[in-house]
Design an enzyme around this catalytic site. Sequence first.
Site, PDB file in Angstrom:
ATOM      1  N   ARG A 194       0.779  -0.949   0.286  1.00  0.00           N
ATOM      2  CA  ARG A 194       0.165  -0.124  -0.219  1.00  0.00           C
ATOM      3  C   ARG A 194       1.088   1.221  -0.077  1.00  0.00           C
ATOM      4  NH1 ARG A 194      -5.708  -0.222   0.352  1.00  0.00           N
ATOM      5  NH2 ARG A 194      -5.716   2.182   0.461  1.00  0.00           N
ATOM      6  N   ASN A 244     -12.751  15.776  -0.275  1.00  0.00           N
ATOM      7  CA  ASN A 244     -13.060  14.888  -0.836  1.00  0.00           C
ATOM      8  C   ASN A 244     -14.621  15.243   0.329  1.00  0.00           C
ATOM      9  OD1 ASN A 244     -14.068  11.827  -1.172  1.00  0.00           O
ATOM     10  ND2 ASN A 244     -13.501  11.393   1.076  1.00  0.00           N
ATOM     11  N   HIS A 277     -18.643  13.674   0.160  1.00  0.00           N
ATOM     12  CA  HIS A 277     -18.785  12.690   1.170  1.00  0.00           C
ATOM     13  C   HIS A 277     -20.495  12.290   1.701  1.00  0.00           C
ATOM     14  CE1 HIS A 277     -18.570   9.248   3.988  1.00  0.00           C
ATOM     15  NE2 HIS A 277     -19.861   9.777   5.017  1.00  0.00           N
ATOM     16  N   ASP A 290      -7.484  14.489   6.267  1.00  0.00           N
ATOM     17  CA  ASP A 290      -6.830  14.194   6.904  1.00  0.00           C
ATOM     18  C   ASP A 290      -6.245  13.295   7.138  1.00  0.00           C
ATOM     19  OD1 ASP A 290      -8.733  13.202   8.575  1.00  0.00           O
ATOM     20  OD2 ASP A 290      -7.199  14.682  10.134  1.00  0.00           O
ATOM     21  N   GLY A 309      -7.435  10.565   8.941  1.00  0.00           N
ATOM     22  CA  GLY A 309      -8.749   9.347   9.240  1.00  0.00           C
ATOM     23  C   GLY A 309      -9.246   9.364   8.345  1.00  0.00           C
ATOM     24  N   ASP A 335     -12.567   9.987   6.695  1.00  0.00           N
ATOM     25  CA  ASP A 335     -13.655  11.481   6.967  1.00  0.00           C
ATOM     26  C   ASP A 335     -13.193  12.436   8.233  1.00  0.00           C
ATOM     27  OD1 ASP A 335     -14.141   9.782   4.054  1.00  0.00           O
ATOM     28  OD2 ASP A 335     -15.659   9.057   5.058  1.00  0.00           O
TER      29      ASP A 335
END
Length: 201
Positions: free
Chosen positions: A66, A108, A110, A142, A144, A146
Site C-alpha cells: 500500500r 473529498n 462525502h 487528513d 483519519g 472522513d
Amino acid sequence: MPARLVVLVSGTGSTLQALLDAAADPSYGAIVAAVGADREGIDGLPRAERAGVPTFVCRLGDHVDRAAWDLALAAECARFRPDLVVSAGFMKLAGPAFLHRFGGRFVNSHPALLPSFPGVHGPRDALAHGAKVSGCTLFLVDDGVDTGPIVAQRAVDVLDDDDERTLHDRIKVAERSMLVDVVGRMMREGYRVNGRRVTIP
Ligand code: GAR
C-alpha cells in the site's frame, strides 16, 4: 492562469462530470488538468476522455504494498501540478506519502453530514440509523477516515419511503452543486485553514 484540479474517481463519475462541465467555462477559474482512477473500466475515465482531459490509472494490485501504491499515486498526481486534488467518489484512502505531498490541498466529497456516517456507506448508514436529515460534506482530507476540517455542507431531507438508492441519488444532486460551487470559490478566492475552521474569504 486558471487553477489546476486533479480529480480522483472510482466509479460512475457523475460528480466528476459536474466539475468537467463547470470547468469548460473559462470564468470558472479552474481546469481539470487530469483524472486519476484506481482501476480500469470505470465510467469516470471515458467522461474525462470525452472532455479531452488526460487520465491515469494507479492500481493497488500493481504495487508491492500500500505504501508503494500511495507513493505512485502521489507521483502521478504531481505530474499534473495540481493546485487542488479532488476525491470525487474515490473509494481508497490516501496514505502518508500522498498526504505529505498534498495535505491542505486535497478535498473529498462525502455523501453524509460528517461527523455522522463516515465510511463507504454514508446513505445506507443514515437510513439505518433513522436520520431525518442527511446530506453531503466537502472536507480537507487528513489521516483519519472522513475526519478532516469541513469546508462545506448541504442538507438533504430523508423521506419516509427512501431507500439507499433514492436517498443517495438526491444527495448526489446536492453534492454536485456543492462541489462545483465551493471548489470554484476556493480556487478563485483562496481559502484559509485555522485549526478545524476553513473559510473562503
Ligand atoms: C458520491 O456520492 C461520493 O460522495 C461518494 O461516492 C459517490 C460517487 O458518485 N463517495 C464516498 O462515499 C466516499 N466515502 P459518482 O461516481 O457518480 O461521482
